[in-house]
Design a protein around this motif. Structure first.
Motif, PDB file in Angstrom:
ATOM      1  N   THR A 181      -4.881  -9.626  -5.563  1.00  0.00           N
ATOM      2  CA  THR A 181      -4.354  -8.689  -4.564  1.00  0.00           C
ATOM      3  C   THR A 181      -5.083  -8.926  -3.245  1.00  0.00           C
ATOM      4  O   THR A 181      -5.872  -9.865  -3.120  1.00  0.00           O
ATOM      5  CB  THR A 181      -4.548  -7.231  -5.017  1.00  0.00           C
ATOM      6  OG1 THR A 181      -5.952  -6.972  -5.178  1.00  0.00           O
ATOM      7  CG2 THR A 181      -3.827  -6.957  -6.327  1.00  0.00           C
ATOM      8  N   LEU A 182      -4.843  -8.048  -2.258  1.00  0.00           N
ATOM      9  CA  LEU A 182      -5.490  -8.176  -0.953  1.00  0.00           C
ATOM     10  C   LEU A 182      -6.681  -7.236  -0.811  1.00  0.00           C
ATOM     11  O   LEU A 182      -7.235  -7.086   0.268  1.00  0.00           O
ATOM     12  CB  LEU A 182      -4.466  -7.879   0.154  1.00  0.00           C
ATOM     13  CG  LEU A 182      -3.179  -8.728   0.123  1.00  0.00           C
ATOM     14  CD1 LEU A 182      -2.236  -8.301   1.241  1.00  0.00           C
ATOM     15  CD2 LEU A 182      -3.500 -10.209   0.228  1.00  0.00           C
ATOM     16  N   VAL A 183      -7.071  -6.595  -1.897  1.00  0.00           N
ATOM     17  CA  VAL A 183      -8.176  -5.644  -1.875  1.00  0.00           C
ATOM     18  C   VAL A 183      -9.478  -6.352  -1.496  1.00  0.00           C
ATOM     19  O   VAL A 183      -9.769  -7.445  -1.984  1.00  0.00           O
ATOM     20  CB  VAL A 183      -8.321  -4.965  -3.253  1.00  0.00           C
ATOM     21  CG1 VAL A 183      -9.574  -4.107  -3.307  1.00  0.00           C
ATOM     22  CG2 VAL A 183      -7.087  -4.127  -3.549  1.00  0.00           C
ATOM     23  N   ASP A 192       0.812  -1.220   0.000  1.00  0.00           N
ATOM     24  CA  ASP A 192       0.000   0.000   0.000  1.00  0.00           C
ATOM     25  C   ASP A 192       0.849   1.275   0.000  1.00  0.00           C
ATOM     26  O   ASP A 192       0.573   2.224  -0.740  1.00  0.00           O
ATOM     27  CB  ASP A 192      -0.930   0.013   1.220  1.00  0.00           C
ATOM     28  CG  ASP A 192      -1.996  -1.073   1.132  1.00  0.00           C
ATOM     29  OD1 ASP A 192      -2.229  -1.565   0.010  1.00  0.00           O
ATOM     30  OD2 ASP A 192      -2.581  -1.410   2.171  1.00  0.00           O
ATOM     31  N   GLU A 193       1.884   1.311   0.827  1.00  0.00           N
ATOM     32  CA  GLU A 193       2.670   2.533   0.977  1.00  0.00           C
ATOM     33  C   GLU A 193       3.359   2.937  -0.321  1.00  0.00           C
ATOM     34  O   GLU A 193       3.505   4.123  -0.617  1.00  0.00           O
ATOM     35  CB  GLU A 193       3.706   2.353   2.092  1.00  0.00           C
ATOM     36  CG  GLU A 193       3.094   2.238   3.483  1.00  0.00           C
ATOM     37  CD  GLU A 193       4.158   2.122   4.550  1.00  0.00           C
ATOM     38  OE1 GLU A 193       5.360   2.243   4.208  1.00  0.00           O
ATOM     39  OE2 GLU A 193       3.800   1.921   5.726  1.00  0.00           O
ATOM     40  N   THR A 229       0.180  -8.502  -6.475  1.00  0.00           N
ATOM     41  CA  THR A 229       0.996  -7.720  -5.549  1.00  0.00           C
ATOM     42  C   THR A 229       0.377  -7.815  -4.158  1.00  0.00           C
ATOM     43  O   THR A 229      -0.656  -8.447  -3.965  1.00  0.00           O
ATOM     44  CB  THR A 229       1.060  -6.244  -5.994  1.00  0.00           C
ATOM     45  OG1 THR A 229      -0.269  -5.692  -5.972  1.00  0.00           O
ATOM     46  CG2 THR A 229       1.643  -6.114  -7.390  1.00  0.00           C
ATOM     47  N   LYS A 230       1.007  -7.128  -3.184  1.00  0.00           N
ATOM     48  CA  LYS A 230       0.494  -7.144  -1.819  1.00  0.00           C
ATOM     49  C   LYS A 230      -0.356  -5.915  -1.517  1.00  0.00           C
ATOM     50  O   LYS A 230      -0.570  -5.554  -0.364  1.00  0.00           O
ATOM     51  CB  LYS A 230       1.668  -7.230  -0.831  1.00  0.00           C
ATOM     52  CG  LYS A 230       2.506  -8.502  -0.997  1.00  0.00           C
ATOM     53  CD  LYS A 230       3.698  -8.517  -0.065  1.00  0.00           C
ATOM     54  CE  LYS A 230       4.551  -9.767  -0.281  1.00  0.00           C
ATOM     55  NZ  LYS A 230       5.744  -9.776   0.612  1.00  0.00           N
ATOM     56  N   VAL A 231      -0.836  -5.288  -2.575  1.00  0.00           N
ATOM     57  CA  VAL A 231      -1.680  -4.106  -2.415  1.00  0.00           C
ATOM     58  C   VAL A 231      -3.016  -4.511  -1.794  1.00  0.00           C
ATOM     59  O   VAL A 231      -3.623  -5.506  -2.189  1.00  0.00           O
ATOM     60  CB  VAL A 231      -1.917  -3.426  -3.781  1.00  0.00           C
ATOM     61  CG1 VAL A 231      -3.006  -2.373  -3.693  1.00  0.00           C
ATOM     62  CG2 VAL A 231      -0.616  -2.823  -4.285  1.00  0.00           C
ATOM     63  N   ALA A 274     -10.489 -12.157  -7.637  1.00  0.00           N
ATOM     64  CA  ALA A 274      -9.990 -12.444  -6.289  1.00  0.00           C
ATOM     65  C   ALA A 274     -11.124 -13.035  -5.465  1.00  0.00           C
ATOM     66  O   ALA A 274     -12.258 -12.538  -5.508  1.00  0.00           O
ATOM     67  CB  ALA A 274      -9.451 -11.176  -5.626  1.00  0.00           C
ATOM     68  N   ARG A 275     -10.834 -14.056  -4.683  1.00  0.00           N
ATOM     69  CA  ARG A 275     -11.881 -14.779  -3.958  1.00  0.00           C
ATOM     70  C   ARG A 275     -12.551 -13.940  -2.885  1.00  0.00           C
ATOM     71  O   ARG A 275     -13.699 -14.199  -2.514  1.00  0.00           O
ATOM     72  CB  ARG A 275     -11.277 -16.038  -3.310  1.00  0.00           C
ATOM     73  CG  ARG A 275     -10.892 -17.112  -4.293  1.00  0.00           C
ATOM     74  CD  ARG A 275     -12.106 -17.711  -4.998  1.00  0.00           C
ATOM     75  NE  ARG A 275     -13.017 -18.395  -4.093  1.00  0.00           N
ATOM     76  CZ  ARG A 275     -14.254 -18.748  -4.401  1.00  0.00           C
ATOM     77  NH1 ARG A 275     -14.743 -18.437  -5.598  1.00  0.00           N
ATOM     78  NH2 ARG A 275     -15.018 -19.387  -3.545  1.00  0.00           N
ATOM     79  N   GLN A 276     -11.852 -12.920  -2.368  1.00  0.00           N
ATOM     80  CA  GLN A 276     -12.447 -12.145  -1.282  1.00  0.00           C
ATOM     81  C   GLN A 276     -13.451 -11.101  -1.782  1.00  0.00           C
ATOM     82  O   GLN A 276     -14.135 -10.455  -0.985  1.00  0.00           O
ATOM     83  CB  GLN A 276     -11.365 -11.460  -0.433  1.00  0.00           C
ATOM     84  CG  GLN A 276     -10.608 -10.337  -1.120  1.00  0.00           C
ATOM     85  CD  GLN A 276      -9.405 -10.825  -1.884  1.00  0.00           C
ATOM     86  OE1 GLN A 276      -9.300 -12.005  -2.185  1.00  0.00           O
ATOM     87  NE2 GLN A 276      -8.496  -9.918  -2.211  1.00  0.00           N
ATOM     88  N   ILE A 277     -13.548 -10.903  -3.084  1.00  0.00           N
ATOM     89  CA  ILE A 277     -14.517  -9.967  -3.640  1.00  0.00           C
ATOM     90  C   ILE A 277     -15.872 -10.663  -3.745  1.00  0.00           C
ATOM     91  O   ILE A 277     -15.983 -11.763  -4.289  1.00  0.00           O
ATOM     92  CB  ILE A 277     -14.068  -9.458  -5.025  1.00  0.00           C
ATOM     93  CG1 ILE A 277     -12.705  -8.775  -4.921  1.00  0.00           C
ATOM     94  CG2 ILE A 277     -15.109  -8.514  -5.622  1.00  0.00           C
ATOM     95  CD1 ILE A 277     -12.681  -7.559  -4.006  1.00  0.00           C
TER      96      ILE A 277
END
Length: 602
Positions: free
Chosen positions: A433-435, A389-390, A409-411, A456-459
């Protein structure tokens, strides 16, 4: 797609910024030609209430083609009309050796029969009868032999000739084109019969500006015959593993050369040194070659160089300081190398850069500070880098950015706030990503977005609801997201969607009801939704713009195929792991879907 839910495993080779696709020559009667023509064909429909009416010319040509059995000769017609009738025959796959006879002596200028079935020497007598009018001929993938090629000798005004994938033309046959001195474009892709000695025929083609010998495996030593082609501007010898450094000596005097593509050949830094005098060279592709950063010394002499592809060259940080000499670069591809943060400090002076690909390198947040000054960047690829993120805070000043690749990425959600000011962003890839759903709300201001990848599975449904303000989306990828029937209600906001992928397994026919109104869809992928039935095909039968449809791993049967008959533009159909047989699809193809060139199961 449709075989597995997670697609990002083995990466496809990226050439010139686009992924390589398998040629239609190796698929089911495939050809990109049909993709182009199917969109350009005029619709003959003058019913009341339609917004447009075909021209009188279109109506005439349509009527002639409709009553084709009544005509045996078109040579009395004006050339442009004969050309349009000929093109119509080709586009509709109706041209046969018998109907071709009607086009004898029609003075046709363009014969584009690339990968058209059953083209052989018997067709060449009619093609060559066009005489001095003939300007371009594409017979790629045909069975034409040396004898057929010889018939073109008297068509001396030909400017463009393509014989890609033609395995029956020999070294001796190439001599037949040596007299075609008006040729400006010549293509013999993957023609194993093109040899170093055969290339001697090219030496007299003094007006040649473009030569394509991609995947020709026997041309080592043949480039010497190009030495006198001073007008040559573009040379493609990609995937010619036989090409070595010594071959490039012959190119050193071709000072008109603007494009040189030689990826995956056996070129090293020594070979690159022979190019130093090519002051007009703008594009150089050496992807997958055995070059190092030492070659940058030679490249710095190429003052016009604006495109450089160094993907998959095994580059390291050593010597990266020499990038600073490539001041005029606009496109730089350095994906799949061993580059770390230490390299990017040497790119900050490349103020003209518009496209930068650093994907699949050992890049972290620390390097992104060096991108701040690249304010002309329009495309940035950080795929599979260790970006968090940074690091995205360093992109806030890249106001011209249109395409951003952050896949793998790790975004996470917090990083998306740094993108809110990139109002010109048109394409954003956040797959793997981690979004999360909540983070997607931060994209609401990116109203220029046309393409969004949320594989992404978390969406979930909530994430889809968070982006309904992005009404300009034309491409939406929710391949691995967990979208249910309820979530598809949000799709009504995306009236401009042309491609849609929802493959998370949660859809039933109830959810498809919210898709059937997306009239602009040309690609629809609903694979992996095992509860879809024949009713799905009935509901989407009104999506007549569809070119590609995938409903693999569902409960669709042969009975459902009847609902596909209205989809006249369909080119690709995938129904793998369904209760559908190839024989029934072939029946559908022959009776209702003549444009269908690729289907599974085969």
């Amino acid at each position: 797609m449709g075989g597995v839910c997670s697609r990002k495993r083995d990466q496809q080779v990226d050439e010139d910024g686009v992924q390589i696709q398998v040629s239609g020559r190796y698929g089911k009667s495939g050809s990109s030609k049909w993709l182009r023509t199917s969109f350009s064909r005029p619709v003959i429909d003058c019913q009341l209430g339609r917004e447009s009416c075909p021209s009188l010319m279109e109506l005439c040509i349509h009527k002639i083609c409709e009553d084709i059995d009544r005509y045996t000769k078109f040579s009395m017609l004006p050339r442009d009309i004969s050309q349009q009738i000929f093109d119509k025959f080709v586009d509709s796959h109706c041209l046969t050796s018998a109907s071709l006879e009607a086009f004898r002596d029609c003075a046709i200028q363009d014969v584009n029969l690339g990968e058209y079935p059953e083209v052989n020497d018997s067709w060449m007598d009619i093609i060559s009868s066009q005489g001095l009018s003939l300007l371009s001929v594409d017979l790629s993938g045909s069975s034409v032999t040396d004898d057929g090629l010889s018939l073109l000798k008297d068509c001396s005004n030909i400017q463009a000739l393509s014989f890609n994938y033609c395995d029956q033309i020999s070294e001796a046959g190439l001599k037949n084109i040596s007299g075609l001195s008006n040729l400006t474009s010549l293509s013999f892709k993957k023609s194993n019969t093109v040899t170093a000695e055969g290339m001697r025929a090219f030496s007299s083609l003094v007006n040649l500006a473009k030569l394509d010998l991609e995947r020709c495996s026997s041309i080592h030593g043949g480039l010497i015959h190009l030495k006198g082609l001073t007008k040559l501007e573009s040379l493609n010898i990609r995937y010619c593993k036989c090409i070595t450094d010594s071959d490039l000596k012959a190119l050193s005097g071709l000072t008109s050369l603007k494009e040189l593509q030689m990826s995956c050949s056996n070129i090293t830094d020594i070979g690159i040194s022979y190019l130093k005098g090519l002051c007009k060279l703008m594009l150089l592709d050496v992807e997958g070659c055995h070059v190092t950063t030492s070659c940058l010394d030679s490249l710095s002499a190429l003052v016009a160089l604006s495109y450089l592809n160094l993907n998959r060259c095994g580059l390291s940080d050593v010597g990266c300081e020499k990038f600073s000499g490539l001041k005029n670069l606009k496109v730089l591809n350095m994906g799949f190398n061993n580059i770390t943060d230490a390299c990017l400090v040497h790119l900050k002076g490349l103020k003209n850069l518009k496209v930068l690909n650093m994907g699949f390198n050992n890049i972290t947040d620390a390097c992104l500070v060096h991108l701040k000054g690249l304010t002309n960047l329009e495309s940035l690829n950080l795929d599979s880098c260790s970006i968090e993120d940074e690091g995205l805070a360093n992109l806030t000043g890249l106001s011209l950015l249109k395409c951003l690749e952050l896949s793998d990425t790790k975004v996470g959600s917090n990083g998306l706030c740094h993108l809110s000011g990139l109002t010109k962003l048109e394409s954003l890839n956040l797959s793997f990503t981690l979004v999360t759903d909540s983070g997607l709300k931060k994209l609401c201001g990116l109203t220029s977005l046309k393409s969004l990848n949320l594989d992404a599975r978390q969406i979930t449904d909530a994430g889809l609801a968070a982006i309904t303000s992005l009404t300009g989306l034309t491409h939406l990828d929710l391949f691995g997201a967990r979208i249910s029937d309820a979530g598809t209600n949000c799709l009504r906001h995306f009236k401009n969607l042309q491609t849609l992928e929802i493959c998370g397994g949660g859809l039933t026919n109830a959810g498809v009801k919210n898709i059937k109104g997306l009239a602009s869809l040309t690609l629809l992928n609903l694979s992996q939704n095992c509860n879809l039935t024949d009713k799905t095909l009935e509901m989407i039968s009104g999506l007549t713009a569809l070119v590609s449809l995938n409903v693999s791993n569902s409960r669709i049967t042969n009975n459902g195929l009847q609902h596909l008959k209205p989809l006249k533009n369909l080119l690709s159909l995938s129904l793998e792991s369904c209760k559908v047989t190839a024989s029934e699809i072939r029946k559908l193809q022959s009776t209702a879907l003549p444009n269908l060139v690729s289907f599974r199961p085969e």
